[in-house]
Structures are given as structure tokens and as C-alpha cells.
Motif scaffolding. Sequence first.
Motif, PDB file in Angstrom:
ATOM      1  N   ALA A 103       1.251  -1.115  -0.340  1.00 50.91           N
ATOM      2  CA  ALA A 103       0.356   0.163   0.173  1.00 50.91           C
ATOM      3  C   ALA A 103       1.081   1.272   0.242  1.00 50.91           C
ATOM      4  O   ALA A 103       0.446   2.374  -0.909  1.00 50.91           O
ATOM      5  N   GLY A 104       2.096   1.454   0.795  1.00 52.90           N
ATOM      6  CA  GLY A 104       2.511   2.574   0.964  1.00 52.90           C
ATOM      7  C   GLY A 104       3.572   2.456  -0.201  1.00 52.90           C
ATOM      8  O   GLY A 104       3.685   3.474  -1.006  1.00 52.90           O
ATOM      9  N   GLU A 105       3.764   1.071  -0.968  1.00 53.12           N
ATOM     10  CA  GLU A 105       4.620   1.856  -2.090  1.00 53.12           C
ATOM     11  C   GLU A 105       3.689   2.107  -3.344  1.00 53.12           C
ATOM     12  O   GLU A 105       4.098   3.015  -4.244  1.00 53.12           O
ATOM     13  N   ASN A 106       3.048   2.073  -3.247  1.00 54.45           N
ATOM     14  CA  ASN A 106       1.347   2.217  -3.926  1.00 54.45           C
ATOM     15  C   ASN A 106       0.769   3.760  -3.491  1.00 54.45           C
ATOM     16  O   ASN A 106       0.227   4.347  -4.390  1.00 54.45           O
ATOM     17  N   MET A 127       5.899   7.846   2.270  1.00 55.84           N
ATOM     18  CA  MET A 127       7.971   6.839   2.532  1.00 55.84           C
ATOM     19  C   MET A 127       7.341   6.459   0.686  1.00 55.84           C
ATOM     20  O   MET A 127       8.527   5.906   0.053  1.00 55.84           O
ATOM     21  N   GLY A 128       6.313   6.211   0.446  1.00 58.01           N
ATOM     22  CA  GLY A 128       6.871   5.438  -0.718  1.00 58.01           C
ATOM     23  C   GLY A 128       6.789   5.625  -2.010  1.00 58.01           C
ATOM     24  O   GLY A 128       7.433   5.473  -2.689  1.00 58.01           O
ATOM     25  N   ASP A 129       5.987   7.389  -1.687  1.00 56.38           N
ATOM     26  CA  ASP A 129       7.022   8.283  -2.940  1.00 56.38           C
ATOM     27  C   ASP A 129       8.149   8.408  -2.626  1.00 56.38           C
ATOM     28  O   ASP A 129       9.121   8.631  -4.070  1.00 56.38           O
ATOM     29  N   LYS A 130       8.646   8.394  -1.557  1.00 53.46           N
ATOM     30  CA  LYS A 130      10.142   8.929  -1.523  1.00 53.46           C
ATOM     31  C   LYS A 130      11.406   7.510  -2.493  1.00 53.46           C
ATOM     32  O   LYS A 130      12.153   7.332  -1.809  1.00 53.46           O
ATOM     33  N   MET A 131      10.696   6.860  -2.768  1.00 53.18           N
ATOM     34  CA  MET A 131      10.849   5.191  -2.748  1.00 53.18           C
ATOM     35  C   MET A 131      12.003   3.825  -2.370  1.00 53.18           C
ATOM     36  O   MET A 131      12.269   3.508  -2.013  1.00 53.18           O
ATOM     37  N   LEU A 132      11.723   4.611  -0.344  1.00 49.46           N
ATOM     38  CA  LEU A 132      12.107   4.258   0.489  1.00 49.46           C
ATOM     39  C   LEU A 132      11.348   2.540   1.314  1.00 49.46           C
ATOM     40  O   LEU A 132      10.040   3.241   1.784  1.00 49.46           O
ATOM     41  N   LYS A 133      11.821   2.172   1.170  1.00 53.80           N
ATOM     42  CA  LYS A 133      10.865   0.382   1.115  1.00 53.80           C
ATOM     43  C   LYS A 133      10.697   0.609   2.749  1.00 53.80           C
ATOM     44  O   LYS A 133       9.841  -0.246   3.359  1.00 53.80           O
ATOM     45  N   ALA A 134      11.935   0.650   3.253  1.00 56.87           N
ATOM     46  CA  ALA A 134      12.179   0.054   5.002  1.00 56.87           C
ATOM     47  C   ALA A 134      13.569   1.024   4.956  1.00 56.87           C
ATOM     48  O   ALA A 134      14.395   1.684   4.644  1.00 56.87           O
ATOM     49  N   ILE A 135      13.214   1.715   6.875  1.00 60.11           N
ATOM     50  CA  ILE A 135      15.245   1.856   7.312  1.00 60.11           C
ATOM     51  C   ILE A 135      14.856   0.825   8.383  1.00 60.11           C
ATOM     52  O   ILE A 135      14.180   0.350   9.412  1.00 60.11           O
ATOM     53  N   ALA A 136      16.338   0.193   8.727  1.00 61.24           N
ATOM     54  CA  ALA A 136      16.918  -1.050   8.911  1.00 61.24           C
ATOM     55  C   ALA A 136      17.489  -0.083   9.902  1.00 61.24           C
ATOM     56  O   ALA A 136      18.672   1.023   9.911  1.00 61.24           O
TER      57      ALA A 136
END
Lengths: 651, 182
Positions: free
Chosen positions: A166-169, A191-200
Motif C-alpha cells: 500500500a505504501g509503495e503504491n 515514504m512510498g513516494d520517496k521510494m524508501l521501502k524500509a529503514i533498518a
Amino acid sequence: MRYAETGYILEVDLSKGNIERVETDPRLTELHLGGQGTADRILYDRCCEADPFSPDNLLIFSAGLLIGTPVPGTNRTVVNTFSPQTGLHAHSMFGGYFGPELKHAGYDKIVIRGKAPSLVYLWINNDKVEIRDAAHLKGKGAQETARLIKEELRDPRVQVAAIGLAGENKVFVSSIEHSNSSASRGVGPVMGDKMLKAIAVRGTKDIYVARPEELWNLCLKHSKDIYNNPKVGDWMAVEWDDSFHHNNFAWGNARVRIKDYWSPELQDRWMNYTLSIRDRLQGCYNCPKHCHLVVKPPGKPRYILKCYGKDTWHQAAFKEIDFTFDILATTQEYGLDNYSTPQLIAFTIELYDNGILTDKDLPGFPSDTGERFYYLIEKIVRREGIGDVLADGVYAAARAIGNGAEVYDHNTMKKFEQLPLKLGMINYHYFLMYATGEKMNITQIEGSYPQDAIRDLEKRKEFVDNWLAAPRRFKEYYLRWEPRQEATIDESCNIVDWNEAMHYVDDAIGLCAFVSSFRGQFGGKSAYHIFNIPTYINLATGMDLTPDDLWQISRRNRNLVRAINVRRGMRRVDEAPPADHWKKRNPEKEQETLSAYYRFKGWTQDGIPTKPTLDKLDLGFIAEDFIKMGILTGEETECYRETSVNDPAGE
Amino acid sequence: MGELVKKKVRTIKVDIDKCNGCRTCEMACAAFHASPRYSSLNPYRSRIRMIINEQNDEWVAVRATDYSKAECDGRRTYTIKGREFSECSFCGTICPARDLFKEPDSGLPLKCDMCESDPPLEVPMCVQACQHEALTYEEKEVWVEAEEQVKPAEMELSLKSLIDKYGLEKLANTVARMAQKG
Ligand code: SF4
Ligand code: SF4
Ligand code: SF4
């Protein structure tokens, strides 16, 4: 050495692939504390007018000021940005373990700007920070992403915050998920718009406090008190009697109340079912409560359930609790918000049932509401067909669909879906909280002042005697509050101001509202309040705050958010509660109350903080900007009402 | 067989079903062992660590026991209430297979000393911090052989790990050189 905070933020430019560790100005901590307070200062200074989906918009993850110190219940990571749904300031936070890990990695904040050219994730390992390719994580569930990243980095102790499909889209009702919690209200799509899938993140550095031994001993005792205090934490996790929400909150698209829904038979059945799939109760970092349910419904993966998500799904779908447990296994992986998504889907079903959407829009639409939920979720997270319209939330979807759909959008406020409450008579301090709250949800503003008056005067007196959290005037209001009687306008202004102030404190220091700002209203025994929080801050940071000082910082932070939204165009006309929230309204008295509240806050009659107000809050630079921009003339003389925790109630 | 004597054994029992996953035990241990006491908060300096696997509902507090330069040949799996646990989830050995129980800066091993510092705590700090009673303290008297080996103290443990890393000779030479320099 900086105490409690690390004194550094991590600046990440995803467009350029640039990463910097930047020292912060300790003066800003004195002014705004940390967490949301300092994050908003960055938003104001650097991107106040940015389009939410432009590379200039910042997405800021802040570990609250006291995170990582022994102060129990401080673990909130606040996420701030600009919301594509409302166009305004976005605020949300999540618990779990992410914030503490970030602090131990040596950062108080991550400030993300730009847009990555392809899907990436950020890997923070103490001083080593990398932007890594996330092509292999595309379309993966939020928790699955966390698991895959931990495997890939060969470290089970890495903490991950991720978006799902959902965030990716860029679905507006999407969330950022982490362990037992999530952040929503506009941060997921950014976060999706920035193409950032995750922060680890993984961190092994020390955190220091100013007066270690005193703070440790106080916290050890406080932790025991919190554990033993039944009035704090999220009761929904542990109480079997949930008649309150089921009998009083509205079902479906916030319309139908079922006053006698709850029954002992139902309670037993739900309890037995819950126990049959529940592995344990679980909590957040350094907190003795256990507000989360680790569950494994049959045929579904195990996950951790939080908060009011336990009711929203089945109430929106007219189903029972097993429906919620099942669907959450799907929606938490997709990264969908538990508050707004069920509302959006119930709204869509109503449009279909009333012929505004048809089989052409929803080919093969099932007849069972439960199946309809699953059907629509798949469409929405993929932005497929009508799902693309719905993915922008109720307000925008209603307008895009047209054909009378707008009428069914009756439970949004500032373009944002609200909790499905439906009440009789208007209550003016709630009116004010709905209309003026800028954290976009009633749960983010109410909480200190009780919802109801205790009928029996003796019992009310006893309550007040034990009510440590309340400044004097609220005790007096409460004593003279007779059931079914309205608070006066002046009382309403004070009550809202106090309720709100406590949330602004929590969100700056990273304190969970379930042990603080949200918890006074039921039973009056919150673990943290305006009188004891300064002690914890002072021992941890070496500051020397009084309760009035703390309130002043909170007021400053609150005005900062108002100023940001004013610059983004928000005005009095936007300050209205959901259209259909109360059956009986009184527009004249509502506007009179709103005017009085603006005066109390030191805002113009259009809801804009004046120069005297801003000057007195050390925000004079904003007043100068406003005058230059023509938002203020500079002639406005209104200033906020100076209050003290020792003030008597007055008239 | 040597002579039997009575000895007081202090131990901590772990009930993993009661754990809420708060990790306060980690913070508490690290804080108590910081010097000055409580001056630094850092779960990664803790001698008790939470082994967590959320998807598997695995929340296990493990106290560091002995240092070993070699990994064991364990790696068995056990199924408890339908959940699979690796043997490592319950093991307190400070071994090369994982970086648990090692000082984040120096890499030197950290071993649980039951908070027997001077003066010793009546109840170990991690137990005091665990409100859910997932950790409970127990003292019991047991009969042991008189000549039972004394367990190596903390410094010995560190030295042992340094010997394993650099060799005894190199370490001895370094110590001698440092001693000469004063
Ligand atoms: S009160 Fe509950 S939600 Fe809040 S920090 Fe504690 S465990 Fe987490
Ligand atoms: S007993 Fe003391 S040394 Fe051992 S793990 Fe607990 S706090 Fe640490
Ligand atoms: S303090 Fe207790 S409940 Fe918390 S993680 Fe440690 S063992 Fe579990």
C-alpha cells in the motif's frame, strides 16, 4: 556531553545518495525539547510550502527526547511530514523498539529528503549508513520485509520500519509498520513516494543522563507503580468487556449504532476465541504494560495486534471479532491504517448499496460484506480500477466519483477519516477538540479531563482528592460539573488547552499516551502528568523545568504546528468537526466558542497566531515571515491567555 | 569422591510465558554495571539478553554463562507449543557463533556475575527491573564437592578471550612491555 539526546541527526538525501551526520543546536532542545517539537522546527525552517509528493518534502523520524533513558514508557518514534491527503502537517508515531535502537546508533532523528531513483532501504549501523537496493523487497509485506532484512544483514537485533504494498503504491491510508506498532495519517504514502521501502537500524552506543542514580531509582519505583496501576496501558488488550465501543461507536460507514449489541454470551465466545489464538500479551521497549496481543489465527501468519484495530474492522464490516483477527494478518502486511481504511471501505460499500457505484466499477463484487472487504483491499493496495480512486481516501474519492457520493463523506475532518462516533447533543469542548486539533484524530488531543461527571458528589470529591494529574482549576471545574450540564465556554477553552498540551509534551519526549496524555480521562490516574514529567526531564537532561515551563514549551510547539498549517493555507473555515458527528448542533454557540478559543490561544479570528503571541513564545521569526507574506498585518494585538498550574478556576 | 560441603547457590529462573518483551532487564543490567553506576544506558552492554523472534513468538531472556573459544556442535531444534526453537535460543555461552555478551567497543566477553559486586545486591538488578516476574530470583543450599573448581573471575575471562585471540606469548609480551613503561 549531551544528556538524554545524542545531539546528532542523520540527514539523508535519497536523490543524491548523500548521507550526513549533523550536530544539532542545544538551544533548539531548550525551546522544543525534541521528538515532534524539533521535527516541526525543521519542517518550518526548511520545507514549509513543499508539495507532499515533491522531493523537497521531508520525512522525519524522531526518537523522543527521553527514549533510551530509564524513564518507563518512553519509546515513541514520531514521524512528521506533509500529508498528500490533507495537504497539511502530518503527525503520527509508533512504539516498539525502533526509537531506542536509533538513539543507540547515535541519532535523535533521521531527516529524509529527495526521492530514490529506484526502490531502496536505508541501513543504519552505528556510524555506518548505507542506502541499499530494495528491488528484491518490492511488493513484500511489511513484516516479511523486516524478516528478510534481518536475514540479509544476518542480525536478528536489527529494528526495521517498513511499508507494505500500500505504501509503495502511495495509498493515502497506508502506514509504516514496525513490530507491534505503526504510524499512519499520511506518512506511509510519502515514504512510498520517496521510494524508501524500509529503514533498518542497529546501534550499540551509550546514552547518558545527567543524574543517573537518582533517575534510576525513581524509574525503578515508577515502573512498579505503572505495572500495578490498572488505569494505564491499553485496556482493550486485557479487558474482555468491550461493551463501550460496541454499544456506543457506530458500525459500517459511521452510521448505525447498536445500543444493546454486547451480551455476556458474546463476551464469553469472543474471550474463548481470543484465548485460543493468543500466544501472549506483549509490550514496548522499557514499559511494564502489555498492550499488544501476539496472535496466530488459524491458517494465517502470526502477528502482533495493537490498540483499537481490534474493533475497527469488524465494526465497519458488521462482523465478529474473528473477522478482525483474520483480516489484520492481511492488512498489516500490506501496511494499511486500522482507523481510516475500514472507514474507506465501509464508505465504498455504501456507495455500491445506494447505486452510486455499480457492477461496472466493481466487477464481480461479492455479496458478503466480509468478502467485499477483502475484494476492495486488493483493489486499493494495487490502485487497480476503482481502487485507484479510493486509494486517495474518502474525501477525494467522494469528489472524484461524484454523482451524489459527497453526501456519504460525512465522517471526515480536514479531509481525513475520523473514528465512527455518532452522538446526540453537542458538547463544546469536544467540538473544539475536533475542530481545532491538528494531529487529525480525537485520540491525539483528548485524554486528560474526564469524559463524564461522577454523579455522586462525595465520590466526585474523593476522585478529585486523588487526582494528582490535574492543575487546581480543573479540579474545581470538575467539582462543579453536574451530569448533563455543559462546561462554560471559558472552562471549555481551558480543558481543551490542557488536553492538548499534554499530547504535545508526550510527542516531544517520546512518552506513550497510554501511560500519559490519553489516560487521565478514565479514572484520573495517568502515570505521567504536568507535575511529575519535569522531574524526569530534569534528571535525564540536566534542565531545570517547572510544570509551567513545560507547559510553555508545549504551547510553543503547538503554535509552531499551527503556524505551519497557516502557511499551508489552513483557516477558520477548515475548522469543523465531522458533519454528522452530533445529531443536535448549535452553529451559533459553536462559532461563539471557537471565537473565544482563538482569543484564549492568542490567535486572530481566522485562527492565525498573532505577533504578540509568537513573540512571547520565542517564535518572533514566524511573525516576521507572516507579516512579509501578508498573513498578518502586524497590528493584531491579541495574545494568548497566560495560565499557571496554580490558577484558581475563576468564574 | 571429595568431601561434600553445603553451598549457597544463587540463580535466576526464567518463565518465558510471562515475558512481555520490554527488554528492561537488558537496560537494568547494563546500567548497574556501568561506572559510575547507572551512568550509561546501553542494552548492548548487558549480561542478560533477550533472544527475540517475533514471527515465532520467541522471547527468551538468556544470561551469559561461560566463555568458549569454539562453537559447540549443538544446533538442535526443539518444538515447544508448536514453535520451533534453536538450541542457541536458550544458551548462555559466549561463543564465536554470535556477538552476544560482548562489549560493543572491545569485543571482550561479558559474563553474568549475579550482581555480586561490592556490596552485593540482595536481588539482582535484572530481576528487580522485570515487573512481569518472567525473571525470579532463587537462593538455595546445595551440597557440592569441597574441591570444586572456582569459576574464573571477570578479568580472567577477558584475559582468556585475549589469549584465544592473540596467543599467550604475544599477550604476555605485551603485558611485560606495558609494565616496563609503567
Ligand atoms: S503502555 Fe502499552 S503501548 Fe504504551 S509503551 Fe507501554 S506497552 Fe507500549
Ligand atoms: S544477575 Fe546481575 S549481572 Fe546477571 S544478568 Fe542479571 S543484572 Fe546482569
Ligand atoms: S524485563 Fe522481564 S518481561 Fe521484560 S524483557 Fe526482560 S524478562 Fe521479559
